[in-house]
Write an enzyme that holds these catalytic residues in place. Structure first.
Site, short mmCIF file in Angstrom:
data_model
loop_
_atom_site.label_atom_id
_atom_site.label_comp_id
_atom_site.label_asym_id
_atom_site.label_seq_id
_atom_site.Cartn_x
_atom_site.Cartn_y
_atom_site.Cartn_z
N LYS A 83 0.34 91.84 -8.38
CA LYS A 83 0.82 90.93 -7.34
C LYS A 83 -0.38 90.24 -6.71
CE LYS A 83 4.44 91.40 -3.81
NZ LYS A 83 5.02 92.37 -2.86
O1 G3P Z 1 7.22 92.83 -0.30
C1 G3P Z 1 7.26 91.61 0.32
C2 G3P Z 1 8.40 91.39 1.30
O2 G3P Z 1 9.61 91.82 0.77
C3 G3P Z 1 8.13 91.82 2.70
O3 G3P Z 1 9.28 91.81 3.53
O4 G3P Z 1 10.45 92.40 5.62
O5 G3P Z 1 7.95 92.56 5.53
O6 G3P Z 1 9.08 90.35 5.56
P1 G3P Z 1 9.17 91.78 5.13
#
Ligand code: G3P
Length: 219
Positions: A83
């Site tokens: 990633k």
């Molecule tokens: O892994 C990336 C993403 O899904 C993060 O989500 O909830 O931290 O905005 P969030």
């Protein structure tokens, strides 16, 4: 539509993978920090639990170090997906890793223009963050609709999959599925929520009671 789970929590991964409904796992530095585990060890362990892609994020910001980190991560297991952030260095790294046969998930995507660049760089996945766009008053799912439409216009040249990230609710998942997004990565709680409905619980309670009244058994 594929479901990945967005966590580095081994217990959650083991439990949900046992359902047979999990197609992969995504992690990020924040999720790894939350797990309290050694990054390389936890990625190796996750790769042993799920067969599908396991996203492991580079930490460096410059291309040369990102590339070294990406190569190191790719050595952990055959199902590691490296990633990288959606920056110019990240795009350059994506191209280099893709040319070596390593799948790359380009993360922190917040515009259709960025997604087009990720596809041109040869990303296996691009991760638009819908919840974080919602957080700042935008309509995160509009971005998914745009990217899905753009990618569908180039079926012969774009094979990058739209991986809907920063998912917060089952509504995000339903909308993503209606739009034809390839993948959604879900926090474990959201994946569990997808199966819940109060009428299912109510109906099941009535069936159980009536079945008990028959005095029969199937086995
Ligand atoms: O892994 C990336 C993403 O899904 C993060 O989500 O909830 O931290 O905005 P969030």
């Amino acid at each position: 539509m594929k479901f990945f789970i967005d966590t580095a929590d081994i217990d959650q991964i083991r439990d949900l993978a046992g359902s047979g409904l999990v197609d992969g796992v995504t992690t990020n530095p924040s999720l790894v920090a939350k797990s309290g585990r050694n990054f390389l060890e936890v990625i190796e362990e996750i790769c042993g639990i799920v067969d599908g892609p396991v996203s492991a994020e580079v930490a460096a910001l410059d291309h040369a170090t990102m590339l070294k980190e990406g190569r190191r991560l790719a050595q952990i297991a055959g199902n590691v997906c490296v990633k990288v952030p959606l920056t110019w260095d990240g795009l350059k790294t994506t191209r280099a890793l893709a040319d070596e046969g390593t799948p790359v998930n380009v993360t922190l995507c917040f515009s259709a223009a960025q997604a087009i660049l990720a596809a041109k760089a040869g990303a296996a996945f691009v991760s638009p963050f819908v919840g974080r766009l919602d957080d700042i008053g935008h309509e995160g799912m509009d971005l998914i609709a745009d990217i899905v439409e753009i990618f569908a216009a180039y079926p012969d040249t774009i094979d990058t999959e739209v991986l809907v990230a920063s998912v917060r609710t089952p509504v995000h998942v339903i909308q993503a599925a209606k739009m034809g997004a390839h993948v959604a990565t879900l926090p474990p709680a959201v994946l569990r929520q997808l199966a819940l409905h109060p009428l299912t619980d109510k109906g099941l309670a009535a069936f159980v009671k009536d079945w008990e009244g028959t005095g029969q058994s199937i086995l």
